[in-house]
Motif scaffolding. Structure first.
Motif, PDB file in Angstrom:
ATOM      1  N   SER A   1     -38.545  22.853 -39.903  1.00 42.28           N
ATOM      2  CA  SER A   1     -39.832  23.322 -39.399  1.00 42.28           C
ATOM      3  C   SER A   1     -39.615  24.121 -38.114  1.00 42.28           C
ATOM      4  CB  SER A   1     -40.741  22.137 -39.117  1.00 42.28           C
ATOM      5  OG  SER A   1     -40.307  21.480 -37.956  1.00 42.28           O
TER       6      SER A   1
ATOM      7  N   HIS B   1     -41.029  15.301 -38.241  1.00 44.41           N
ATOM      8  CA  HIS B   1     -41.778  16.565 -38.162  1.00 44.41           C
ATOM      9  C   HIS B   1     -40.880  17.787 -38.275  1.00 44.41           C
ATOM     10  CE1 HIS B   1     -45.069  14.155 -35.849  1.00 44.41           C
ATOM     11  NE2 HIS B   1     -45.028  13.881 -37.138  1.00 44.41           N
TER      12      HIS B   1
ATOM     13  N   PHE C   1     -44.557  18.975 -41.222  1.00 42.14           N
ATOM     14  CA  PHE C   1     -45.020  19.741 -40.053  1.00 42.14           C
ATOM     15  C   PHE C   1     -46.289  20.513 -40.388  1.00 42.14           C
ATOM     16  CE2 PHE C   1     -44.992  23.618 -37.428  1.00 42.14           C
ATOM     17  CZ  PHE C   1     -44.957  23.045 -36.170  1.00 42.14           C
TER      18      PHE C   1
END
Lengths: 138, 345
Positions: free
Chosen positions: A68, A98, A104
């Motif tokens: 991400s 994340h 994310f």
């Protein structure tokens, strides 16, 4: 080191100078500003290049959907997941989670806001990565 | 290098260019109170010179080796030995920390801060690393920020409020927690002789007597042997990384050259004048010579790294130079201890 030996090799201090202690002609220690030393350039360059390479790999990984943008921006700020977690006030295992693009993408605005503040970015900046490699850190 | 500046009380402030942040800030705080004391003197009295190789702590994959005592120790020891009283304060709440800073600045007092160097955007990019131990002096508040006297720069700079707050309250190893410190009382004309002797003896003990293989002269020897073997143990690229990390600690991080050895030689020279001691002057020259060997070690290391190919012979050479340093420093600190015993305050 004599004052004539104080290195004035390079200009990567971007115009700044650094104080060195050296002996003048009377044998007394004085402060001499130095513009840089080629030896420092070699050893520091190694570390800087290493970080730039790692950052560039992450940037490509973001485009190929493996990481991400959060991971990229963390590295750009030279942080580790642990430091980012503490700064944003989010648990380390969540920060690592994340890094997965799918997770994310579903983050709440409030969480994104916290990351943005921790990384000194706007939320918009946080969601994207630059199209071209970037070497400067700000 | 000097610059005309002033504090919020309108008092003139002279900015000096220092080699190291912590000694620079300490000297600045003393000088602001009218005490004429140099950076090497603070360094010597605060027993700043040291060596430690910490194989169990890693930063970005490189083991930590240090040429100085732990952050904060020089300030603590120097101010105590000189009889200065300081107010030090940490904050949990950043807003409160910034408000307190403003309040103290308004009284006309300059304030020392511990910060994270990455967020100080007035630095060239190449110096900006996540490191939580950089010390600066704040002079006064200005529009949108603060006027800062950063000891390792040759002129005062402006720092945005936002940057300063981030730098003071950064997270990670050695968190500063917004640490700020300023003098409560500084003796107007402190005696330097007794603190000098104290500082020298403390240094000799730390370099020679700590019964652990990672500190002082023993630490240098341990690391030297590791460097010699490193190409076989880690492989060439990794050995280079470790060596580069070591040289960076020695030359990059504001040491005044040769891992503080020149700074200490400058202190010994000043002490020699203070006591009128020829022996100290000789030791200062010897320290300079040792510093030159450390510089040579850095040059050899840079060559190894640049070649980027197997070159065990030069790893041996680099480690050999460190062993030379260890031997000469051992002799020097033994002699220094004896000389310090004869000095009278």
């Amino acid at each position: 080191m004599k004052i004539q030996e104080v290195p004035q090799d390079i200009t990567y201090y971007e115009g700044q100078k650094r104080a060195c202690y050296a002996i003048n002609n009377e044998g007394k220690y004085v402060v001499v500003p130095s513009s840089g030393w080629s030896v420092e350039d070699v050893v520091n360059g190694l570390a800087v290049d290493e970080m730039a390479t790692a950052l560039e790999e992450t940037r490509k990984a973001v485009f190929s959907g493996l990481k991400s943008p959060l991971c990229y921006h963390m590295q750009r700020r030279q942080m580790t997941p642990g430091i980012l977690a503490q700064t944003a006030g989010i648990a380390t295992f969540r920060v690592k989670r994340h890094f997965r693009p799918a997770i994310f993408a579903e983050l709440k605005p409030s969480v994104l806001e916290r990351y943005a503040r921790a990384l000194a970015l706007t939320v918009e900046e946080l969601k994207t990565v630059p199209q071209t490699p970037e070497r400067e850190s700000k | 290098m000097m610059d005309q500046e002033f504090t919020s009380g309108g008092k003139p402030f002279i900015h000096y260019h220092y080699a190291h942040c912590e000694t620079g800030v300490t000297a600045t705080l003393f000088r602001d109170q009218g005490v004429d004391i140099s950076e090497p003197m603070i360094f010597g009295i605060g027993s700043g010179i040291f060596f430690g190789h910490l194989p169990f702590i890693k930063m970005a994959g490189v083991t930590i080796s240090t040429y100085r005592t732990q952050p904060g120790a020089i300030f603590r020891k120097a101010s105590k030995r000189l009889g200065g009283k300081f107010i030090t304060q940490k904050y949990r709440n950043p807003q409160k920390g910034m408000d307190e800073l403003r309040r103290v600045l308004q009284t006309g007092q300059i304030v020392g801060l511990t910060t994270n160097i990455y967020w100080l955007s007035y630095f060239p990019n190449r110096f900006r690393f996540q490191f939580n131990g950089h010390n600066i002096v704040v002079l006064r508040e200005i529009e949108q920020g603060f006027r800062v006297s950063d000891p390792v720069l040759d002129h005062p700079v402006d720092c945005l409020t936002e940057d300063l707050e981030r730098a003071r309250f950064a997270k990670g190893p050695l968190e500063p927690h917004g640490l700020m410190y300023y003098p409560k009382f500084i003796p107007p004309d402190p005696d330097l002789k007794a603190p000098c002797i104290q500082g020298i003896k403390d240094t000799c003990r730390m370099m020679l007597k700590i019964p652990l293989p990672v500190f002082g002269i023993r630490g240098i020897r341990l690391l030297a042997k590791k460097v010699i073997k490193s190409a076989d143990v880690y492989g060439f690229p990794e050995a280079c990384r470790q060596l580069a990390g070591l040289v960076r600690m020695q030359e990059e991080v504001g040491t005044g050259g040769a891992g503080f050895r020149y700074l200490y030689a400058a202190f010994l020279q000043e002490a020699a004048e203070l006591f009128g001691s020829g022996e100290l002057a000789d030791l200062s020259r010897e320290m300079t010579g040792i510093g030159d060997v450390w510089r040579e070690f850095a040059v050899v290391s840079a060559r190894i790294i640049k070649q980027r190919k197997s070159a065990e012979a030069t790893f041996a050479k680099a480690g050999g130079l460190m062993l030379v340093c260890a031997g000469r420093e051992e002799q020097l600190f033994q002699n220094l201890y004896k000389v310090a015993g004869k000095l009278r305050a």
